[in-house]
Design a protein around this motif. Structure first.
Motif, PDB file in Angstrom:
ATOM      1  N   ARG A  30     -45.106 -30.012  13.830  1.00 47.59           N
ATOM      2  CA  ARG A  30     -44.275 -31.056  13.291  1.00 47.59           C
ATOM      3  C   ARG A  30     -45.723 -32.136  13.184  1.00 47.59           C
ATOM      4  O   ARG A  30     -45.735 -32.522  11.230  1.00 47.59           O
ATOM      5  N   ALA A 392     -36.450 -18.321  10.950  1.00 45.86           N
ATOM      6  CA  ALA A 392     -37.076 -20.105  11.243  1.00 45.86           C
ATOM      7  C   ALA A 392     -36.396 -21.433  11.268  1.00 45.86           C
ATOM      8  O   ALA A 392     -34.889 -21.041  11.735  1.00 45.86           O
ATOM      9  N   ASP A 393     -36.022 -22.404  11.246  1.00 50.42           N
ATOM     10  CA  ASP A 393     -35.346 -23.591  11.327  1.00 50.42           C
ATOM     11  C   ASP A 393     -34.431 -23.305  10.590  1.00 50.42           C
ATOM     12  O   ASP A 393     -33.573 -25.169   9.654  1.00 50.42           O
ATOM     13  N   TRP A 394     -34.659 -23.129   9.098  1.00 47.92           N
ATOM     14  CA  TRP A 394     -33.299 -22.877   8.140  1.00 47.92           C
ATOM     15  C   TRP A 394     -31.750 -22.976   8.692  1.00 47.92           C
ATOM     16  O   TRP A 394     -31.652 -22.249   8.847  1.00 47.92           O
ATOM     17  N   THR A 395     -30.799 -23.478   7.797  1.00 51.57           N
ATOM     18  CA  THR A 395     -29.860 -22.660   7.821  1.00 51.57           C
ATOM     19  C   THR A 395     -29.083 -23.001   7.307  1.00 51.57           C
ATOM     20  O   THR A 395     -29.326 -23.918   6.024  1.00 51.57           O
ATOM     21  N   PRO A 409     -35.875 -27.192   7.691  1.00 48.26           N
ATOM     22  CA  PRO A 409     -36.027 -27.428   8.367  1.00 48.26           C
ATOM     23  C   PRO A 409     -37.237 -29.367   8.583  1.00 48.26           C
ATOM     24  O   PRO A 409     -37.436 -29.773   7.542  1.00 48.26           O
ATOM     25  N   ASP A 410     -36.887 -30.324   9.243  1.00 49.60           N
ATOM     26  CA  ASP A 410     -37.517 -31.416   8.598  1.00 49.60           C
ATOM     27  C   ASP A 410     -39.228 -31.476   8.819  1.00 49.60           C
ATOM     28  O   ASP A 410     -39.115 -32.230   7.969  1.00 49.60           O
ATOM     29  N   ARG A 416     -33.897 -33.794   5.996  1.00 50.98           N
ATOM     30  CA  ARG A 416     -32.948 -32.178   5.540  1.00 50.98           C
ATOM     31  C   ARG A 416     -31.928 -32.234   4.341  1.00 50.98           C
ATOM     32  O   ARG A 416     -30.729 -31.958   5.621  1.00 50.98           O
TER      33      ARG A 416
END
Length: 429
Positions: A30, A392-395, A409-410, A416
């Motif tokens: 991050r 990854a942290d994509w939704t 993701p942040d 977001r």
């Protein structure tokens, strides 16, 4: 030698307050992403501020200030770049910033809103260049008010979109401003016709090349694509090592063999094509239709297809959602695939241009977690973005209007903010 003063950050810059990149291995993912974003914004601000300096130097005259014949020549020497690259840099600076004429009168900026966003570090040169290119193509009869509104629309889009999406939106805005388009250079352009050249070589092999019209090409792709898919690994677990041209070459041979085995029907079974048209165009009986979500055809061509193909009609609402879907067979999976193709138009991931034939249907709520195989729980994704979504942290989610949107993701976007792909549907302006 000219030495610029040390940049102290001031109000708009932050370079002097940035910590040097020491012991990066201690930083978290991050923290690294935040530092990259901070430096990108500072770099874009500096680039925009550099443009202001170049415009001021150009207004005074590089010959008078430094003895060079032009500002581009001086800047090329200063920045150790080619004269052409320096000229492009200077042209962008003049487009984004006001200057002065020889007589001292003010020369307004071509794209003031773009210049302001660049100075704020919100967009980079890659966005500014696309917007400036659009503004140069705006017809002279368009009012200054409409021109300014169009620029602000593109600037607002550029704050969160890719340059490719900005170009698409610019093309749509230009089409609305100049519906007649440019007059043809040749009053009687030669009619483009399909061509096919087949030559047999001495060794017995054939060379084939030519060009096909959109309808014939789409028919051919519809037949060849399923035949050219890689073979699944068998018991020996060996993958299909054929190249793409080899697979399509063998698929073409299979198609010819199948055609030869169909009695009394030279064309074999008719290809199944998907034709979409908006509800407004359907009511007005004007406009165009989309063939297999790839090529644009006229309403007349669509009627011609109806005489010789198995047409699957689909009516779309104002936001591109399927209102009615015809089905040739009562099979759930093909119907859902067609509905997904109509709704998403291709890979739904923001900024991706991949077409439906290169995409998989992804469950928003995974099937093993109770997700249903229904339209509101499916989204089209190309292989790369399908893997990205799983790793990854994509939704992804389906919004209230029925269209998919992706939440980054942040470390990509701290807020977001949900994002959508606008490359496969008209831009909302």
């Amino acid at each position: 030698m000219f030495y610029p003063a040390r940049y102290d950050g001031g109000v708009s810059g932050n370079l002097s307050t940035l910590e040097p990149p020491q012991e990066l291995w201690r930083r978290s993912g991050r923290e690294l992403a935040d530092e990259v974003r901070t430096r990108l914004e500072a770099m874009w601000r500096l680039d925009a501020e550099l443009g202001q300096y170049l415009v001021e130097i150009d207004s005074r005259g590089a010959s008078k200030l430094y003895g060079y014949g032009s500002t581009a020549a001086w800047f090329a020497h200063m920045a150790r770049m080619s004269r052409g690259d320096a000229k492009k840099y200077l042209d962008r600076a003049h487009g984004l910033n006001p200057g002065r004429n020889i007589d001292g009168t003010e020369l307004p900026a071509v794209a003031p809103a773009t210049g302001a966003a660049a100075l704020d570090g919100e967009i980079g040169p890659h966005h500014s260049d696309r917007i400036l290119h659009f503004l140069k193509k705006v017809p002279s009869f368009v009012s200054e008010e409409d021109r300014s509104k169009a620029e602000k629309i593109l600037v607002e889009l550029a704050r969160h979109a890719t340059p490719q999406e900005v170009v698409k939106a610019a093309d749509e805005l230009l089409a609305r401003m100049d519906q007649d388009g440019k007059p043809p250079k040749d009053p009687d352009p030669p009619e483009r016709k399909p061509e096919l050249r087949v030559r047999q070589r001495k060794d017995g092999w054939f060379d084939i090349d030519g060009q096909l019209d959109p309808i014939t090409g789409t028919r051919l792709s519809t037949i060849l694509d399923p035949l050219a898919t890689p073979r699944p690994a068998g018991e020996d677990k060996w993958p299909d090592l054929r190249s793409v041209p080899e697979r399509y070459g063998e698929a073409f041979g299979e198609a010819i063999a199948m055609l030869a085995n169909v009695p009394d029907v030279p064309g074999g079974d008719r290809a199944q094509l998907l034709v979409t048209v908006t509800l407004e165009d359907l009511k007005s009986k004007l406009g165009t239709a989309c063939l297999d979500m790839v090529s644009t055809i006229t309403a007349t061509e669509a009627r011609m297809l109806a005489c010789d193909c198995q047409i699957i009609p689909a009516v779309l609402g104002t936001k591109g959602e399927p209102l009615d879907l015809g089905r040739a067979k009562r099979l759930v999976t093909p119907a859902l695939r067609k509905a997904l193709t109509i709704r998403d138009g291709g890979c739904a991931f923001p900024g991706c241009h991949r077409k439906p034939r290169h995409c998989d249907a992804h469950h928003v709520t995974m099937w093993i977690h109770g997700g249903l195989t229904v339209l509101r729980n499916l989204v089209l994704l190309c292989g790369a973005h399908h893997r990205l979504l799983h790793k990854a942290d994509w939704t992804v989610r389906i919004a209230e209007d029925g269209l998919p949107e992706f939440i980054p993701p942040d470390y990509v976007d701290p807020l977001r903010t949900p994002k959508r792909n606008i490359l496969h549907r008209p831009v909302a302006v």
